[in-house]
Motif scaffolding. Structure first.
Motif, mmCIF file in Angstrom:
data_model
loop_
_atom_site.group_PDB
_atom_site.id
_atom_site.type_symbol
_atom_site.label_atom_id
_atom_site.label_comp_id
_atom_site.label_asym_id
_atom_site.label_seq_id
_atom_site.Cartn_x
_atom_site.Cartn_y
_atom_site.Cartn_z
ATOM 1 N N LEU A 108 0.886 -1.160 0.000
ATOM 2 C CA LEU A 108 0.000 0.000 0.000
ATOM 3 C C LEU A 108 0.919 1.203 0.000
ATOM 4 C CD1 LEU A 108 -2.656 1.579 0.315
ATOM 5 C CD2 LEU A 108 -2.376 1.327 2.789
ATOM 6 N N THR A 129 -1.011 -4.473 -5.238
ATOM 7 C CA THR A 129 -0.467 -3.132 -5.063
ATOM 8 C C THR A 129 -1.634 -2.158 -4.997
ATOM 9 O OG1 THR A 129 1.469 -3.688 -6.389
ATOM 10 C CG2 THR A 129 1.031 -1.354 -6.049
ATOM 11 N N GLU A 130 -1.644 -1.341 -3.956
ATOM 12 C CA GLU A 130 -2.648 -0.290 -3.814
ATOM 13 C C GLU A 130 -1.911 1.036 -3.762
ATOM 14 O OE1 GLU A 130 -5.928 -0.765 -3.778
ATOM 15 O OE2 GLU A 130 -5.804 -2.952 -3.756
ATOM 16 N N LEU A 131 -2.469 2.047 -4.419
ATOM 17 C CA LEU A 131 -1.861 3.362 -4.435
ATOM 18 C C LEU A 131 -2.889 4.382 -3.975
ATOM 19 C CD1 LEU A 131 0.584 5.115 -5.249
ATOM 20 C CD2 LEU A 131 -0.352 5.195 -7.549
ATOM 21 N N LEU A 132 -2.573 5.113 -2.933
ATOM 22 C CA LEU A 132 -3.438 6.148 -2.380
ATOM 23 C C LEU A 132 -2.700 7.473 -2.520
ATOM 24 C CD1 LEU A 132 -6.006 6.904 -0.760
ATOM 25 C CD2 LEU A 132 -4.693 6.411 1.305
ATOM 26 N N TYR A 178 1.207 5.260 -0.127
ATOM 27 C CA TYR A 178 0.503 6.526 0.090
ATOM 28 C C TYR A 178 1.432 7.658 -0.302
ATOM 29 C CZ TYR A 178 -1.665 10.448 2.522
ATOM 30 O OH TYR A 178 -2.232 11.658 2.816
#
Length: 110
Positions: free
Chosen positions: A35, A64-67, A37
């Motif tokens: 994750l 995969t996470e995108l903030l 950020y």
């Protein structure tokens, strides 16, 4: 033993210029879920730089996470330059940076 060898959840806080740090960072998280950020100083992180997070990671797991903290107030402020009649010598550079952050000039027509 390396930082990620045991695959336990970990957090990395980095105050840095994204252009210089994104590639080494993505290399460190290879093979584990992430994750990410991104909180820019100001309103803009170039879209190409944020896309690198995904481009350098496999399409299969790990996830995969995108903030991204994207300032709507900043966008409105910059968009005001499009209709402003005041002279602003920084206008072209500011609009170019917003184009880079949005991945093109499509936002100017909205």
């Amino acid at each position: 033993m390396g930082f990620f060898d045991d695959k336990r959840p970990a957090a990395i806080l980095k105050h840095a210029i994204i252009d210089k740090y994104i590639s080494p960072f993505v290399g460190k998280i290879k093979g584990i879920p992430a994750l990410v950020y991104l909180d820019p100083f100001g309103v803009m992180i170039p879209f190409k730089k944020t896309a690198q997070v995904f481009a350098q990671r496999p399409s299969q797991p790990p996830a995969t996470e995108l903030l991204i903290n994207f300032s709507a107030v900043g966008l409105r402020r910059v968009a005001g330059l499009l209709t402003s009649t005041k002279e602003n010598p920084g206008r072209p550079a500011t609009l170019a940076r917003m184009d880079a952050a949005c991945g093109g000039d499509w936002w100017q027509k909205v």
